[in-house]
Design a protein around this motif. Structure first.
Motif, PDB file in Angstrom:
ATOM      1  N   GLN A  74      38.234  34.252  53.344  1.00  0.00           N
ATOM      2  CA  GLN A  74      38.050  35.032  52.129  1.00  0.00           C
ATOM      3  C   GLN A  74      37.593  34.105  51.003  1.00  0.00           C
ATOM      4  O   GLN A  74      38.199  33.072  50.770  1.00  0.00           O
ATOM      5  CB  GLN A  74      39.383  35.705  51.737  1.00  0.00           C
ATOM      6  N   PRO A  75      36.502  34.442  50.299  1.00  0.00           N
ATOM      7  CA  PRO A  75      36.033  33.586  49.207  1.00  0.00           C
ATOM      8  C   PRO A  75      36.997  33.606  48.036  1.00  0.00           C
ATOM      9  O   PRO A  75      37.508  34.648  47.651  1.00  0.00           O
ATOM     10  CB  PRO A  75      34.687  34.211  48.826  1.00  0.00           C
ATOM     11  N   SER A  76      37.286  32.428  47.463  1.00  0.00           N
ATOM     12  CA  SER A  76      38.150  32.348  46.283  1.00  0.00           C
ATOM     13  C   SER A  76      37.386  32.794  45.059  1.00  0.00           C
ATOM     14  O   SER A  76      36.210  32.488  44.905  1.00  0.00           O
ATOM     15  CB  SER A  76      38.656  30.919  46.087  1.00  0.00           C
ATOM     16  N   ARG A  77      38.100  33.483  44.191  1.00  0.00           N
ATOM     17  CA  ARG A  77      37.477  33.940  42.956  1.00  0.00           C
ATOM     18  C   ARG A  77      38.338  33.499  41.787  1.00  0.00           C
ATOM     19  O   ARG A  77      39.563  33.500  41.857  1.00  0.00           O
ATOM     20  CB  ARG A  77      37.317  35.445  42.968  1.00  0.00           C
ATOM     21  N   SER A  78      37.673  33.150  40.713  1.00  0.00           N
ATOM     22  CA  SER A  78      38.369  32.584  39.565  1.00  0.00           C
ATOM     23  C   SER A  78      38.809  33.688  38.615  1.00  0.00           C
ATOM     24  O   SER A  78      38.051  34.597  38.283  1.00  0.00           O
ATOM     25  CB  SER A  78      37.444  31.600  38.838  1.00  0.00           C
ATOM     26  N   TRP A  79      40.052  33.593  38.190  1.00  0.00           N
ATOM     27  CA  TRP A  79      40.630  34.498  37.199  1.00  0.00           C
ATOM     28  C   TRP A  79      41.296  33.656  36.120  1.00  0.00           C
ATOM     29  O   TRP A  79      41.677  32.514  36.352  1.00  0.00           O
ATOM     30  CB  TRP A  79      41.687  35.416  37.825  1.00  0.00           C
ATOM     31  N   VAL A  80      41.454  34.232  34.951  1.00  0.00           N
ATOM     32  CA  VAL A  80      42.230  33.593  33.896  1.00  0.00           C
ATOM     33  C   VAL A  80      43.350  34.544  33.504  1.00  0.00           C
ATOM     34  O   VAL A  80      43.137  35.743  33.335  1.00  0.00           O
ATOM     35  CB  VAL A  80      41.354  33.241  32.674  1.00  0.00           C
ATOM     36  N   LEU A  81      44.551  34.011  33.395  1.00  0.00           N
ATOM     37  CA  LEU A  81      45.728  34.801  33.062  1.00  0.00           C
ATOM     38  C   LEU A  81      46.167  34.446  31.647  1.00  0.00           C
ATOM     39  O   LEU A  81      46.296  33.272  31.301  1.00  0.00           O
ATOM     40  CB  LEU A  81      46.849  34.520  34.059  1.00  0.00           C
ATOM     41  N   PRO A 124      32.181  41.900  41.311  1.00  0.00           N
ATOM     42  CA  PRO A 124      30.849  41.801  40.695  1.00  0.00           C
ATOM     43  C   PRO A 124      29.710  42.038  41.676  1.00  0.00           C
ATOM     44  O   PRO A 124      28.581  42.308  41.253  1.00  0.00           O
ATOM     45  CB  PRO A 124      30.817  40.367  40.135  1.00  0.00           C
ATOM     46  N   LEU A 125      29.994  41.926  42.985  1.00  0.00           N
ATOM     47  CA  LEU A 125      28.959  42.156  43.976  1.00  0.00           C
ATOM     48  C   LEU A 125      28.711  43.637  44.215  1.00  0.00           C
ATOM     49  O   LEU A 125      27.692  44.000  44.815  1.00  0.00           O
ATOM     50  CB  LEU A 125      29.342  41.489  45.303  1.00  0.00           C
ATOM     51  N   LEU A 126      29.619  44.475  43.760  1.00  0.00           N
ATOM     52  CA  LEU A 126      29.471  45.916  43.922  1.00  0.00           C
ATOM     53  C   LEU A 126      29.142  46.548  42.578  1.00  0.00           C
ATOM     54  O   LEU A 126      29.603  46.092  41.535  1.00  0.00           O
ATOM     55  CB  LEU A 126      30.758  46.531  44.490  1.00  0.00           C
ATOM     56  N   SER A 127      28.330  47.575  42.621  1.00  0.00           N
ATOM     57  CA  SER A 127      27.896  48.230  41.390  1.00  0.00           C
ATOM     58  C   SER A 127      28.764  49.454  41.134  1.00  0.00           C
ATOM     59  O   SER A 127      28.580  50.502  41.759  1.00  0.00           O
ATOM     60  CB  SER A 127      26.419  48.628  41.504  1.00  0.00           C
ATOM     61  N   TYR A 128      29.706  49.302  40.230  1.00  0.00           N
ATOM     62  CA  TYR A 128      30.579  50.409  39.838  1.00  0.00           C
ATOM     63  C   TYR A 128      30.327  50.742  38.369  1.00  0.00           C
ATOM     64  O   TYR A 128      30.093  49.836  37.558  1.00  0.00           O
ATOM     65  CB  TYR A 128      32.054  50.043  40.041  1.00  0.00           C
ATOM     66  N   PRO A 129      30.390  52.004  38.000  1.00  0.00           N
ATOM     67  CA  PRO A 129      30.220  52.355  36.582  1.00  0.00           C
ATOM     68  C   PRO A 129      31.411  51.903  35.760  1.00  0.00           C
ATOM     69  O   PRO A 129      32.442  51.484  36.290  1.00  0.00           O
ATOM     70  CB  PRO A 129      30.107  53.895  36.618  1.00  0.00           C
TER      71      PRO A 129
END
Length: 387
Positions: free
Chosen positions: A22-29, A62-67
């Motif tokens: 699974q690719p790691s994704r960066s978040w800020v808390l 971000p890879l999926l296009s959601y409204p």
């Protein structure tokens, strides 16, 4: 401010190692004190931390296009507004891609505003002389403060993009009306395409806010502190497991309890505070959309003006063609006389009549001119040429 890379949950370390696929994704808390912590974790750790389903987290991919979406869940608000992809709980905010150039100002604004509100809350708690109701009016729930920052940021972002478009579009349209060229037409075409895309983005945000304002149940789902406060005095273990990861849960429950006293006294479905918050930014987004609509009308008016100019030029070309055609017909009659007398055929009646040459030329030219005048008078009579 701390800026370290840690997992969202200590138990998620093993899970992260096992799920290297699974690719790691960066978040800020960000917590209520404005302290930030960068999380480099996969989606399963985020799901475990905020207790949301995978379908909700997929909205923030971000890879999926959601409204544009604002969803209220049991313990979190899932926020997807343009570049702002966040999860808001009653005590912390998780923002995706903190290194993005458009997300950095949002993080800075949260760091600036959340500690101020938290200091006000602590001041209310230490002053026993302040009335509880006044404290409720002064302090907004944590999730609403974070939501307000996100809405303010996205509204300012869309307004800035609209202002940039207006700054470049109006001079380009004025230049096009004065000089119709391929270069100017191409500039206006690109600006119209950009305006169409921007209008669609603003319309999505406006529609989401309007849909949220039309449904009181959806707005009630966004009152996370109220749900937490109403559950914590009754059940001591109602939210222990879910909030165990936070070191500030005790003070947060205290503030949430105080902020929801009015609700416990009255209607639990009261959404007036959130409704006023959403209406303010709905009006701002609606104003931005009106500016784009005004720009679209200006572009349409410019296109109509250009089409009128082109039609006028076409009419002038048609009139010129009519003049040339009438002249061609008149000269054709003159050429017919010339061709008849220029035939190399022996005949006797042209001998001794040299003086007739001038008469033939003069009469033929006069007849050609009369034919031309008759054609033009007929065209003017029928309205085919202007006066």
């Amino acid at each position: 401010m701390t800026h370290v890379v840690v997992p969202a949950d200590p138990h998620a370390v093993v899970a992260t190692v096992k799920k290297k696929a699974q690719p790691s994704r960066s978040w800020v808390l960000l917590n209520g004190n404005g302290e930030t912590t960068v999380l480099d974790v996969d989606k399963y750790a985020i799901m475990h931390r905020v207790n949301i389903h995978a379908r909700d987290l997929r909205i923030l991919d971000p890879l999926l296009s959601y409204p544009s979406t604002i969803l209220g869940r049991d313990g979190a608000i899932v926020l997807n507004l343009e570049h702002i992809k966040a999860i808001i709980t009653s005590e912390e905010v998780l923002l995706r891609d903190p290194s993005d150039e458009y997300v950095v100002p949002v993080v800075q604004e949260l760091q600036r505003r959340l500690p101020l509100a938290n200091a006000i809350n602590q001041g209310h708690e230490t002053n026993a002389q302040i009335d509880v109701d006044a404290g409720v009016e002064d302090a907004s729930p944590f999730e609403f403060r974070a939501l307000e920052v996100a809405l303010e940021s996205i509204c300012s972002f869309l307004a800035a993009r609209t202002l940039e478009l207006e700054t470049t579009a109006y001079p380009a349209l004025d230049e096009l009306t004065s000089l119709i060229s391929s270069r100017n037409l191409d500039r206006v075409r690109k600006m119209k395409s950009a305006m169409t895309r921007l209008t669609a983005r603003v319309q999505k945000v406006r529609d989401e806010l309007e849909q949220l304002l039309d449904d009181d149940d959806d707005m009630a789902d966004l009152y996370l502190s109220r749900k937490l406060a109403s559950a914590s005095p009754v059940s001591g273990s109602g939210a222990v497991n879910w909030y165990a990861v936070s070191p500030t849960i005790g003070s947060k429950i205290s503030r949430a309890s105080r902020a929801s006293i009015a609700t416990l006294r009255g209607d639990e479905n009261d959404v007036e505070e959130l409704e006023m918050l959403l209406e303010a930014y709905f009006m701002q987004v609606d104003g931005t959309l009106n500016k784009l609509a005004t720009l679209r009308e200006y572009i349409d008016d410019t296109e109509d003006y250009i089409n009128i100019q082109l039609d006028n030029h076409r009419n002038q070309l048609i009139q010129l063609e009519l003049f040339l055609s009438a002249g061609t017909v008149s000269l054709a009659l003159y050429s017919l006389v010339t061709a008849i007398f220029g035939m190399n055929i022996p005949y006797t009646w042209n001998e001794g009549h040299d003086y007739m040459f001038k008469w033939v030329v003069g009469v033929s030219g006069l007849l050609s001119a009369i034919v031309f005048i008759l054609i033009m008078y007929y065209a003017r009579f029928k309205g085919l040429v202007g006066s």
